[in-house]
Design an enzyme around this catalytic site. Structure first.
Site, short mmCIF file in Angstrom:
data_model
loop_
_atom_site.label_atom_id
_atom_site.label_comp_id
_atom_site.label_asym_id
_atom_site.label_seq_id
_atom_site.Cartn_x
_atom_site.Cartn_y
_atom_site.Cartn_z
CE LYS A 1 -4.42 1.64 0.82
NZ LYS A 1 -4.26 2.84 0.00
CB SER A 2 0.57 4.47 -1.65
OG SER A 2 0.72 4.17 -3.03
CG LEU B 1 -2.61 8.55 -0.04
CD1 LEU B 1 -1.83 9.66 0.10
CD2 LEU B 1 -1.99 7.41 -0.73
CB CYS C 1 -2.59 9.88 -4.39
SG CYS C 1 -3.92 9.61 -3.48
CE LYS D 1 -0.83 3.62 -9.42
NZ LYS D 1 -1.29 2.61 -8.29
CG ASN E 1 -3.38 6.24 -9.28
OD1 ASN E 1 -4.29 5.46 -9.01
ND2 ASN E 1 -2.92 6.91 -8.17
CB SER E 2 -8.19 5.62 -10.20
OG SER E 2 -7.68 6.68 -9.21
#
Length: 313
Positions: A45-46, A73, A131, A165, A194-195
């Protein structure tokens, strides 16, 4: 004999599929399950410097073609994950894995990377520049000047294998601009994408957003984002130095999706939303489906087709 093995920065992985830094990788139990699975590697996990509870619930919702989330997060902090990967490294010195970090500020990231640099960890570090789900904080990956500032500061001292990322890009000029920046640095890999943020999903019956944080806005993942993910993998593969590997992420639900990521130029493929729904048995299924596709086409290794997408020019 069909081989699904692949390599990044001179390190070989037994399979090309693995989890994405999100669901089912936040605890030691989660990571233990990944170790005993047929994933080629795991990523944690980040992490932030200190533990975070993340955004208030509801902060994730399954969709017919994936998911939407505004997790914020949540994680157990860098020390938790660094301790885990160091212990695993002692037990399995022949295996390489990924430690993901995602500081809220540049100082956060530099602090964590100094800690990793000073540790005995010799695996890959993934620096999350994308993120989209922390209220009030923009994605670094969309500020190209900031990306350069971050990477310059990082590589001033960090000498271990590191990748970034990235968020999805949607304009050809942006592919050119980000690749020109990334090519200046000794990156081991780029993880894309990423999303896709920020989406909005509504419950028409209650006339409300389905998520609580950020007024209901969240990152979209799953099958619906595959075309965007493939475009980013392909566009960056055509522009990045060949020494920079690509990890393709986004829209993977079956072996054909993995095949397409590889065909576009990915070296490994990460799975987020579908892994959240299926758990570690997913890797058995994906690897079997990919092997069947390769057998039908007469391929015995990923190198036979990786990056060899044909166009209709």
């Amino acid at each position: 004999m069909i081989s699904l093995s692949t390599s990044i920065a001179g390190h070989t992985f037994p399979a090309c599929t693995m989890n994405a830094a999100g669901i089912r990788c936040a605890t030691t139990d989660d990571l233990d399950n990944l170790i005993t699975s047929n994933a080629g590697a795991y990523v944690t996990k980040s992490a932030t410097p200190d533990p975070r509870v993340g955004n208030p619930s509801p902060r994730m919702k399954g969709l017919p073609n994936g998911s939407i989330n505004a997790m914020g997060l949540p994680n157990h902090g860098l020390d938790y994950y660094l301790d885990y990967v160091l212990a695993d490294q002692k037990k399995r010195p022949d295996r390489m894995n990924f430690l993901s970090v995602a500081g809220i500020t540049l100082d956060d990231n530099l602090q964590m990377l100094h800690t990793i640099q000073d540790s005995a960890f010799n695996g890959f570090t993934e620096l999350n520049l994308s993120c989209p789900n922390v209220p009030g904080k923009p994605q670094v990956g969309y500020d190209f000047g900031r990306v350069q500032e971050v990477l310059t500061a990082v590589f001033d001292f960090f000498t271990k294998p590191l990748g970034v990322k990235l968020p999805p890009y949607f304009d050809m000029a942006h592919f050119d601009q980000i690749a020109a920046i990334l090519n200046r640095y000794p990156l081991a890999f780029v993880n894309t994408i990423n999303s896709v943020g920020n989406g909005l999903v509504i419950n028409a019956e209650t006339e409300t957003a389905v998520l609580k944080p950020k007024g209901g806005f969240g990152g979209i993942g799953g099958a619906s984002i595959k075309p965007i993910a493939l475009a980013n993998v392909r566009a960056l593969r055509l522009r990045l130095n060949p020494t920079i590997a690509i990890i393709g992420t986004g829209g993977v639900v079956n072996g054909q999706d993995v095949f397409e990521h590889l065909l576009c130029g990915a070296d490994m493929v990460q799975i987020g939303s579908k892994f959240g729904f299926e758990g570690t048995p997913l890797f058995d299924r994906l690897n079997q489906e990919l092997s069947a596709i390769m057998a039908t086409k007469g391929y015995t290794s990923i190198a036979d087709f990786k990056g060899k997408l044909k166009t209709l020019d």
